[in-house]
Design a protein around this motif. Structure first.
Motif, PDB file in Angstrom:
ATOM      1  N   VAL A  19       0.781  -0.891  -0.370  1.00 48.02           N
ATOM      2  CA  VAL A  19      -0.006  -0.039  -0.028  1.00 48.02           C
ATOM      3  C   VAL A  19       0.943   0.973  -0.070  1.00 48.02           C
ATOM      4  O   VAL A  19       2.002   1.372   0.937  1.00 48.02           O
ATOM      5  CB  VAL A  19      -0.874  -0.375   0.972  1.00 48.02           C
ATOM      6  N   CYS A 147     -14.486  -3.187   1.034  1.00 49.92           N
ATOM      7  CA  CYS A 147     -12.641  -2.398   0.364  1.00 49.92           C
ATOM      8  C   CYS A 147     -12.187  -4.612   0.174  1.00 49.92           C
ATOM      9  O   CYS A 147     -12.609  -5.184   1.034  1.00 49.92           O
ATOM     10  CB  CYS A 147     -11.815  -2.055   1.397  1.00 49.92           C
ATOM     11  N   GLN A 149     -10.177  -7.589   0.329  1.00 50.36           N
ATOM     12  CA  GLN A 149      -9.183  -8.601   0.828  1.00 50.36           C
ATOM     13  C   GLN A 149      -7.563  -9.063   0.160  1.00 50.36           C
ATOM     14  O   GLN A 149      -8.688  -9.536  -1.067  1.00 50.36           O
ATOM     15  CB  GLN A 149     -10.147  -9.142   1.846  1.00 50.36           C
ATOM     16  N   LYS A 152      -2.196 -12.876   2.432  1.00 48.77           N
ATOM     17  CA  LYS A 152      -0.806 -12.422   2.891  1.00 48.77           C
ATOM     18  C   LYS A 152       0.076 -13.183   1.988  1.00 48.77           C
ATOM     19  O   LYS A 152       0.148 -14.587   3.116  1.00 48.77           O
ATOM     20  CB  LYS A 152      -0.013 -12.151   3.816  1.00 48.77           C
ATOM     21  N   VAL A 186      -5.789 -10.173   5.210  1.00 51.16           N
ATOM     22  CA  VAL A 186      -5.392  -8.514   5.399  1.00 51.16           C
ATOM     23  C   VAL A 186      -7.104  -8.136   4.944  1.00 51.16           C
ATOM     24  O   VAL A 186      -6.909  -7.766   3.488  1.00 51.16           O
ATOM     25  CB  VAL A 186      -3.658  -8.006   4.395  1.00 51.16           C
ATOM     26  N   TYR A 187      -7.206  -6.695   5.605  1.00 50.64           N
ATOM     27  CA  TYR A 187      -8.583  -6.083   4.767  1.00 50.64           C
ATOM     28  C   TYR A 187      -7.630  -4.746   4.646  1.00 50.64           C
ATOM     29  O   TYR A 187      -6.926  -3.789   5.330  1.00 50.64           O
ATOM     30  CB  TYR A 187      -9.546  -5.426   6.403  1.00 50.64           C
ATOM     31  N   SER A 188      -7.560  -4.761   3.311  1.00 51.66           N
ATOM     32  CA  SER A 188      -7.358  -3.636   2.249  1.00 51.66           C
ATOM     33  C   SER A 188      -7.664  -2.474   2.825  1.00 51.66           C
ATOM     34  O   SER A 188      -8.106  -1.738   2.122  1.00 51.66           O
ATOM     35  CB  SER A 188      -6.299  -3.521   1.009  1.00 51.66           C
ATOM     36  N   GLU A 189      -8.361  -1.419   3.761  1.00 54.34           N
ATOM     37  CA  GLU A 189      -8.437  -0.290   3.970  1.00 54.34           C
ATOM     38  C   GLU A 189      -8.310   1.219   3.944  1.00 54.34           C
ATOM     39  O   GLU A 189      -6.653   1.023   3.850  1.00 54.34           O
ATOM     40  CB  GLU A 189      -9.392   0.043   5.851  1.00 54.34           C
ATOM     41  N   LEU A 190      -8.446   1.941   2.112  1.00 59.92           N
ATOM     42  CA  LEU A 190      -7.314   2.844   1.743  1.00 59.92           C
ATOM     43  C   LEU A 190      -7.930   4.249   1.736  1.00 59.92           C
ATOM     44  O   LEU A 190      -9.794   4.274   2.683  1.00 59.92           O
ATOM     45  CB  LEU A 190      -7.440   2.577   0.750  1.00 59.92           C
ATOM     46  N   LEU A 196      -2.998   0.245  -3.762  1.00 61.41           N
ATOM     47  CA  LEU A 196      -2.818  -0.691  -3.380  1.00 61.41           C
ATOM     48  C   LEU A 196      -2.393  -1.457  -4.817  1.00 61.41           C
ATOM     49  O   LEU A 196      -2.572  -1.332  -5.401  1.00 61.41           O
ATOM     50  CB  LEU A 196      -4.095  -1.850  -2.836  1.00 61.41           C
ATOM     51  N   HIS A 204      -7.815 -12.468  -3.880  1.00 65.76           N
ATOM     52  CA  HIS A 204      -8.330 -11.519  -2.894  1.00 65.76           C
ATOM     53  C   HIS A 204      -9.970 -11.566  -3.575  1.00 65.76           C
ATOM     54  O   HIS A 204      -9.887 -12.355  -4.457  1.00 65.76           O
ATOM     55  CB  HIS A 204      -7.538  -9.673  -3.795  1.00 65.76           C
TER      56      HIS A 204
END
Length: 278
Positions: A19, A147, A149, A152, A186-190, A196, A204
């Motif tokens: 990110v 969002c 996910q 990883k 992992v929750y990719s909160e932006l 990303l 994902h």
């Protein structure tokens, strides 16, 4: 000066994603979002793709980057140099396609677990390490509005078999569940303007948007010119990007997207059966 630090490059190769905060400025992001909302051609050419529950996610997908504001983003020095740093090739960077993702409040559907290469394998690209996606959030992305996910390190699994999931292409869930037993979800909160950046084999997904707020993003996908695609009729994937300066997004005159070569659902190889899907 490199866009990414050595640590970010190492993180990408270890985890399959990174990110980058504030990749686009507030002013750039606002201009991109306003264009997404107001450009009637983007809206007219949006595809509806149903998830397994019947909820719809809208996306507009085009190949050749033009002289519109999204073309200036996808051709910008910061995006192309970032892709070049992470792709496993010294060949020129080419723009495969970009897509405007429109996940509306309450009705925006989910994306099932998948790898992008699960789709692009059907385009017969040869090398997944030479394909990458750069997603820029145009609105905040969080758990509430669905969002992305990611699992990883899952890019190291190689390509997982994919079948159909609604009108989408979904990964073999046995392999996904196995990956979740040993790898971190992992929750990719932006925030709006964050990017990303992820490998084509990273697993994902995203959940439906049940919030009161939209989740819009632009995802540009790049490949190395050395990565041949034997089942792809567009030509942008083998045409080096004509790079523009970063300030083009804000300062250059932007044309409408009328000349964009949008994908039509019936022409997408990923949505056609090959006989080997699960």
């Amino acid at each position: 000066m490199p866009i990414l630090s050595a640590q970010q490059v190492d993180d990408f190769h270890r985890d399959g994603f990174i990110v980058v905060k504030n990749f686009c400025s507030t002013e750039e992001t606002k201009k991109l979002l306003n264009t997404a909302i107001e450009d009637r051609n983007l809206i007219k050419n949006a595809l509806d793709l149903n998830d397994q529950t019947g909820k719809k996610t809208k996306l507009s997908l085009w190949f050749k980057p033009g002289n519109d504001v999204f073309g200036y983003l996808t051709r910008s020095k910061k995006v192309v140099e970032t892709a070049a740093e992470l792709l496993n090739s010294d060949a020129p960077v080419c723009h495969f396609h970009s897509k405007l993702m429109q996940k509306e409040p309450k009705v925006g559907g989910a994306w099932e677990w998948h790898q992008d290469y699960g789709y692009w394998y059907k385009n017969q690209f040869m090398f997944p390490d030479q394909l990458i996606s750069v997603m820029v959030a145009l609105t905040p992305a969080n758990k509430a509005n669905g969002c992305l996910q990611v699992i990883k390190g899952s890019h190291k699994l190689g390509r997982v078999n994919h079948g159909f999931a609604g009108e989408q292409v979904g990964a073999d869930m046995v392999m996904v569940e196995n990956a979740l037993k040993s790898m971190e979800l992992v929750y990719s909160e932006l925030e709006a303007g964050d990017a990303l950046i992820f490998h084509s084999n990273l697993l994902h997904r995203s959940e439906a948007n049940l919030s009161d707020h939209p989740r819009w993003s632009i995802i540009s996908c790049y490949c190395s010119q050395s990565n041949l695609a034997y089942n792809e009729t567009s030509t942008s994937w083998k045409t080096p990007v004509e790079v523009v300066p970063n300030d083009a997004i804000l300062n250059w005159e932007a044309k409408p997207t009328v000349d964009a070569d949008f994908l039509k659902k019936e022409n997408d190889p990923a949505l056609k059966s090959t006989g080997w899907e699960g």
